[in-house]
Motif scaffolding. Structure first.
Motif, mmCIF file in Angstrom:
data_model
loop_
_atom_site.group_PDB
_atom_site.id
_atom_site.type_symbol
_atom_site.label_atom_id
_atom_site.label_comp_id
_atom_site.label_asym_id
_atom_site.label_seq_id
_atom_site.Cartn_x
_atom_site.Cartn_y
_atom_site.Cartn_z
ATOM 1 N N TYR A 29 1.011 -1.191 -0.338
ATOM 2 C CA TYR A 29 0.240 -0.054 0.165
ATOM 3 C C TYR A 29 0.920 1.176 0.062
ATOM 4 N N SER A 30 0.418 2.512 -0.349
ATOM 5 C CA SER A 30 0.891 4.001 -0.138
ATOM 6 C C SER A 30 0.764 4.275 0.791
ATOM 7 N N TYR A 31 2.044 4.878 1.008
ATOM 8 C CA TYR A 31 1.592 6.153 3.046
ATOM 9 C C TYR A 31 0.574 6.528 2.597
ATOM 10 N N ALA A 32 -0.922 7.117 1.078
ATOM 11 C CA ALA A 32 -1.817 7.223 1.613
ATOM 12 C C ALA A 32 -2.697 6.376 1.789
ATOM 13 N N HIS A 33 -2.720 5.122 1.763
ATOM 14 C CA HIS A 33 -4.024 4.558 2.219
ATOM 15 C C HIS A 33 -4.048 4.592 3.843
ATOM 16 N N TRP A 34 -2.784 4.171 4.304
ATOM 17 C CA TRP A 34 -2.767 3.890 5.948
ATOM 18 C C TRP A 34 -2.969 5.507 6.224
ATOM 19 N N ILE A 35 -2.204 6.278 6.086
ATOM 20 C CA ILE A 35 -3.322 8.033 6.215
ATOM 21 C C ILE A 35 -4.547 8.146 6.035
ATOM 22 N N LEU A 36 -5.275 7.330 5.212
ATOM 23 C CA LEU A 36 -6.990 7.532 5.258
ATOM 24 C C LEU A 36 -7.488 6.398 6.859
ATOM 25 N N MET A 37 -6.956 5.759 6.610
ATOM 26 C CA MET A 37 -7.133 4.537 7.361
ATOM 27 C C MET A 37 -7.330 5.332 8.499
ATOM 28 N N GLY A 38 -6.041 5.679 9.308
ATOM 29 C CA GLY A 38 -5.939 6.093 11.018
ATOM 30 C C GLY A 38 -6.922 7.260 10.841
ATOM 31 N N VAL A 39 -7.484 8.274 9.670
ATOM 32 C CA VAL A 39 -7.926 8.816 9.831
ATOM 33 C C VAL A 39 -9.436 8.991 10.012
ATOM 34 N N ALA A 40 -9.557 7.431 8.678
ATOM 35 C CA ALA A 40 -11.551 7.597 9.100
ATOM 36 C C ALA A 40 -11.440 6.575 10.435
ATOM 37 N N LEU A 41 -10.827 5.980 11.496
ATOM 38 C CA LEU A 41 -10.710 5.121 12.376
ATOM 39 C C LEU A 41 -10.612 6.339 13.737
ATOM 40 N N ILE A 42 -9.651 7.726 13.453
ATOM 41 C CA ILE A 42 -10.122 8.496 14.568
ATOM 42 C C ILE A 42 -11.228 9.237 14.149
ATOM 43 N N VAL A 43 -11.538 10.137 13.269
ATOM 44 C CA VAL A 43 -13.171 10.546 13.257
ATOM 45 C C VAL A 43 -13.837 9.253 13.874
ATOM 46 N N THR A 44 -14.601 8.074 14.084
ATOM 47 C CA THR A 44 -15.569 7.174 13.925
ATOM 48 C C THR A 44 -15.377 7.038 15.587
ATOM 49 N N VAL A 45 -13.857 7.420 16.223
ATOM 50 C CA VAL A 45 -13.784 7.366 17.218
ATOM 51 C C VAL A 45 -14.040 8.337 18.392
ATOM 52 N N LEU A 46 -13.850 9.357 17.441
ATOM 53 C CA LEU A 46 -14.534 11.011 17.863
ATOM 54 C C LEU A 46 -16.162 10.708 18.288
ATOM 55 N N GLY A 47 -16.143 9.997 17.587
ATOM 56 C CA GLY A 47 -17.891 10.034 17.035
ATOM 57 C C GLY A 47 -18.316 9.832 18.535
ATOM 58 N N PHE A 48 -17.541 8.548 19.391
ATOM 59 C CA PHE A 48 -18.335 7.929 19.932
ATOM 60 C C PHE A 48 -17.720 8.937 21.508
ATOM 61 N N VAL A 49 -16.804 9.167 21.588
ATOM 62 C CA VAL A 49 -16.449 10.205 22.266
ATOM 63 C C VAL A 49 -16.527 11.943 22.778
ATOM 64 N N ARG A 50 -17.097 12.555 21.330
ATOM 65 C CA ARG A 50 -17.404 13.998 21.287
ATOM 66 C C ARG A 50 -19.231 13.851 20.598
ATOM 67 N N PRO A 51 -20.327 13.987 22.334
ATOM 68 C CA PRO A 51 -21.450 13.773 21.743
ATOM 69 C C PRO A 51 -21.979 14.864 20.317
ATOM 70 N N GLN A 52 -21.184 16.099 20.594
ATOM 71 C CA GLN A 52 -21.608 17.344 19.983
ATOM 72 C C GLN A 52 -21.578 17.112 18.566
ATOM 73 N N GLN A 53 -19.996 16.047 18.293
ATOM 74 C CA GLN A 53 -20.400 15.982 16.483
ATOM 75 C C GLN A 53 -20.356 14.155 16.663
ATOM 76 N N CYS A 54 -21.654 13.998 16.834
ATOM 77 C CA CYS A 54 -21.742 12.354 17.421
ATOM 78 C C CYS A 54 -22.010 11.718 15.886
ATOM 79 N N LYS A 55 -23.630 13.201 15.055
ATOM 80 C CA LYS A 55 -23.810 12.942 14.037
ATOM 81 C C LYS A 55 -22.726 13.301 12.544
ATOM 82 N N ALA A 56 -22.271 14.705 13.199
ATOM 83 C CA ALA A 56 -21.475 15.030 11.703
ATOM 84 C C ALA A 56 -20.579 14.067 11.403
ATOM 85 N N PHE A 57 -19.709 13.525 12.450
ATOM 86 C CA PHE A 57 -18.852 12.115 12.732
ATOM 87 C C PHE A 57 -19.003 10.455 11.780
#
Length: 573
Positions: A393-421
């Motif tokens: 994989y390219s570095y861009a793939h792992w950056i994408l996977m990391g960003v995607a996982l961070i966004v979904t996890v933040l959606g759990f811990v930040r109720p105000q952004q849950c819907k948007a995330f």
């Protein structure tokens, strides 16, 4: 003017949506329906004939399977099959999908009075997995959804002007429905006119007398005009009797025949029951299924306070559900034209929706992303390679996977952004799905230019697990004459090399097939398997992914000479 935080997230979601729908548009592994292969075949054969009609096909019983609009679209976008790529076939579908989202945005923004709500409606519809799956490939669904939706968007946008229109709106609706029929089936005139009839009935305060005197002629005009557009097929096709037999009687009337036991029992049980229709309609929302369910629950609780537009949206949904519960063959795919209405309802209730539906969406996204990350890491660390080309994989793939996982996890811990995330997470998951198979889109999953040049013009036998699957192989081996054999036999190397002069066989990764002395491996590539046994699935869950999910495909030349093979039935047909 200050932009709200929710609106900012919506704009970011819009950027992600555009990228997700364009990224990997030419991928062989894009989520799709198997109908894409037969449609491609009909386009190519018709283009080769040099005539718009009659439609051409080498497949038994599949020629006039759909009206010609979708095939004409493919002919034009590929320049009469002279520029034959998946991108050229698919980009009109994405264009139709974008138009549907845009007009949904305009309609909801107009009657809600909020740009943010209109934008959310379009984005929520694009976030549905059914929209992503059927709204990008070369299928009939994107034009069908657009042309059916447009008159209803017009009613929501113009309101009284459209309802009271005596000529302009009926003509507009008739032409739009006609193009929808010309893209998919004349059967869609039934739910479309039933829904319009309910719209007018509601507009006239449920007065049947007023509808009969003021609006019945409009419905008749719309129906006649729409069917007139569809009947152009019979007028232009030099073989109208074939169209009647194959499309009208076979493709449409046949859907009322009992599927298993009898009509009434099929209605209440089995895979074609009414309950399955309801379930598959809800699951069209994909990761947002529980968000849709929570919206419907809330709408029911607030049913006495629903706005006129919300009532109209539910009447549209109800009309399609009612009509498509009548055929014995029931599928949530038939309800794709009402998914924009579901998205609009979600957008209207967005601020008041409970978080549990969005948290379930985030949880499902985390599961998908974690699984893809695990699979990708396993494949890259296992050093699987074909012909010295490794799975990387390219570095861009792992950056994408990391960003995607961070966004979904933040959606759990930040109720105000849950819907948007949760909304952004849907598009990130789609990007991750495409990126995870990106190595197969490069050298690893394709034959070399030397191999392609060597077999150009030759007869090759390839594994076929779906009708017209050879159309996909035509992209891998352009210029070759392809013939199909049963895909389940692809690993029976000994039998295959003793039967065919030039054949593609499958072998486990890292295991070179045993071939005769006079046989020669012409080329090789990695391919992803489509069907697995329960034991293989169990082994993959235990970590043996590459060994069972993927195979090496070898193109083998043999001394066999059986001219009669060319006259035998092609499995791909």
């Amino acid at each position: 003017m200050r932009i709200s935080v929710t609106f900012r997230y919506a704009l970011l979601s819009l950027v992600l949506a555009i990228f997700a729908y364009c990224y990997g548009l030419d991928s062989r592994f894009a989520p799709k329906n198997g109908d894409e292969y037969p449609y491609m075949h009909i386009v190519r054969m018709t283009a080769d004939s040099g005539h718009w009609l009659p439609l051409q096909s080498q497949m038994d019983g599949i020629k006039n399977t759909k009206p010609p609009l979708i095939f004409w679209q493919g002919i034009v976008s590929t320049y009469w099959a002279s520029d034959w790529t998946l991108f050229n076939l698919r980009w009109p579908s994405v264009f139709y999908t974008a138009l549907t989202a845009f007009f949904l945005f305009l309609a909801v923004r107009r009657f809600s009075g909020k740009t943010q709500t209109g934008l959310l409606a379009g984005l929520v519809w694009l976030s549905f997995f059914a929209t992503y799956r059927y709204g990008r490939p070369f299928l009939t669904d994107p034009p069908e959804v657009f042309w059916i939706s447009l008159p209803f968007f017009a009613l929501l946008y113009w309101g009284k002007c459209a309802f009271e229109s005596k000529f302009f709106f009926p003509v507009l609706a008739g032409l739009c429905f006609g193009l929808a029929l010309f893209a998919k089936s004349f059967a869609y005139i039934a739910p479309a006119t039933v829904a319009l009839g309910l719209y007018f009935w509601y507009w006239r305060d449920w007065s049947i007398k007023k509808v009969l005197t003021l609006d019945l002629y409009k419905l008749v005009m719309i129906g006649i005009l729409a069917l007139s557009v569809f009947s152009i097929w019979f007028a232009l096709d030099p073989q109208p009797e074939a169209v009647w037999k194959e499309f009208v009687l076979g493709e449409n009337a046949g859907k009322f025949a009992a599927r298993s036991s009898n009509y009434l029992l099929d209605l209440v049980r089995g895979g074609d029951s009414l309950w399955m229709l309801l379930l598959t309609t809800l699951t069209n929302a994909g990761l947002f299924t529980f968000v849709l369910i929570s919206t419907l629950i809330q709408a029911w609780r607030e049913r006495r306070f629903l706005s006129t537009q919300e009532v109209l949206l539910f009447l549209l949904i109800g009309a399609f559900l009612l009509v498509f519960s009548l055929p014995s063959q029931r599928s949530g795919r038939y309800l794709l034209p009402v998914m924009p209405a579901f998205a609009a309802v979600i957008a209207l209730h967005w601020e008041r929706l409970p978080l549990w539906g969005f948290r379930i969406a985030l949880f499902l996204q985390c599961i998908v992303l974690a699984t893809l990350t695990y699979l990708g890491a396993n494949l890259e660390l296992s050093k699987f390679a074909v012909d010295s080309v490794a799975w990387t994989y390219s570095y861009a793939h792992w950056i994408l996977m990391g960003v995607a996982l961070i966004v979904t996890v933040l959606g759990f811990v930040r109720p105000q952004q849950c819907k948007a995330f949760a909304l952004m997470g849907c598009f990130l998951v789609y990007c991750a799905l495409t990126s995870s198979l990106s190595p197969l889109e490069g050298q690893l999953g394709r034959y070399s230019s030397e191999t392609i040049a060597r077999v150009k013009g030759k007869d090759i036998w390839i594994p076929c697990d779906y009708r017209a699957k050879d159309e996909e192989y035509g992209l891998l081996l352009p210029g070759s004459h392809l013939h199909g054999y049963l895909a389940k036999d692809a690993s029976n190397v000994g039998e295959l090399i003793n039967t065919y002069p030039l054949v593609a066989v499958h072998s486990p990764l890292g295991v070179k097939p045993e071939i005769c002395e006079s046989c020669q491996i012409v080329g090789q590539r990695m391919e992803m398997r489509a069907r697995h046994s329960d034991e293989e699935i169990k082994l993959m869950l235990q970590g043996q992914i590459g060994e069972h999910l993927f195979v090496t495909e070898y193109l083998i030349s043999t001394p066999v000479s059986h001219p009669e093979l060319l006259n035998m039935k092609d499995v791909c047909r």
